[in-house]
Design an enzyme around this catalytic site. Structure first.
Site, PDB file in Angstrom:
ATOM      1  CG  ASP A 213      -7.140  -9.484   9.260  1.00 18.26           C
ATOM      2  OD1 ASP A 213      -7.107 -10.239  10.336  1.00 18.26           O
ATOM      3  OD2 ASP A 213      -6.233  -9.818   8.448  1.00 18.26           O
TER       4      ASP A 213
ATOM      5  CB  VAL B  94      -0.974   0.198   1.435  1.00 18.66           C
ATOM      6  CG1 VAL B  94      -1.991   1.019   1.404  1.00 18.66           C
ATOM      7  CG2 VAL B  94      -1.307  -0.974   1.211  1.00 18.66           C
TER       8      VAL B  94
END
Length: 216
Positions: free
Chosen positions: A136, A32
């Site tokens: 998650d 990212v």
């Protein structure tokens, strides 16, 4: 096949639109960046590191990446929003909302945990109403927007009750244990109960563990 793909560096332009400012983080298959467009708007941009994904898993991982983008399109202020996606130089990417204030793992004990907890639950509620389960949930996957609002991110292993994707590992068996072990409920650690890992209760267990960790 790896030479079809490329990594990126600060200053590079992705898809002729988004200039890389810096790397924000990296996982097994994704990376990212903070990027900006040609008028200075800030975004987060996630790429798939196709050169590190075994060829036999690429189609399934790409399907999950598309599902990750679609999950980010759910209208909710407590989810990190997806704006754009595509492929550049053979590398898939998702353009997302940029949250400049880090994640919950850096919050001080004096934070307004009551408000933050409610915002996380509102985000989970939006996912669950749309048939999604995060799977998650942990402090690093709750980002803080510019105004301090908590928003869920990283929908890469989100379960979709209407679109099940099973990834087969190198041993020929389904890879089912997705998530972060410290926050996973028993049914996610031992996924032998059919649809148990795509039920909202999975996220509620992780929410409880996460809040206990942050508050203590």
């Amino acid at each position: 096949m790896a030479n079809r793909y490329c990594n990126f560096a600060t200053g590079d332009t992705i898809a002729n639109k988004y200039r890389i400012v810096r790397c924000l983080g990296e996982g097994s298959f994704g990376k990212v960046y903070q990027v900006s467009d040609n008028i200075g708007n800030k975004y987060a941009l996630k790429i798939l590191k196709m050169w590190e994904i075994p060829q036999n898993l690429q189609d399934k991982i790409l399907t999950r990446f598309d599902m990750e983008y679609e999950t980010g399109r759910i209208e909710c202020p407590y989810l990190v929003h997806s704006y754009d996606h595509g492929i550049t130089n053979g590398t898939p990417y998702i353009l997302m909302e940029y949250c400049p204030n880090g994640d919950l793992s850096h919050m001080p004990p004096s934070a307004d945990w009551n408000r933050i907890a409610h915002e996380v639950l509102y985000g989970l509620g939006a996912l669950h109403r749309n048939g999604k389960v995060h799977r998650d949930l942990k402090p690093e996957n709750v980002l803080l927007k510019e105004d301090g609002t908590a928003a869920l991110t990283d929908f890469g292993i989100c379960g979709d009750r209407n679109h099940r994707v099973t990834i087969i590992g190198n041993d020929g068996k389904p890879m089912q244990k997705f998530g972060t072990y410290a926050f996973m409920p028993p049914e996610q650690l031992n996924p032998d109960k059919g649809e148990a890992t795509v039920l909202p209760t999975t996220d509620i267990f992780s929410f409880g563990v996460m809040l206990f960790l942050l508050l203590t």
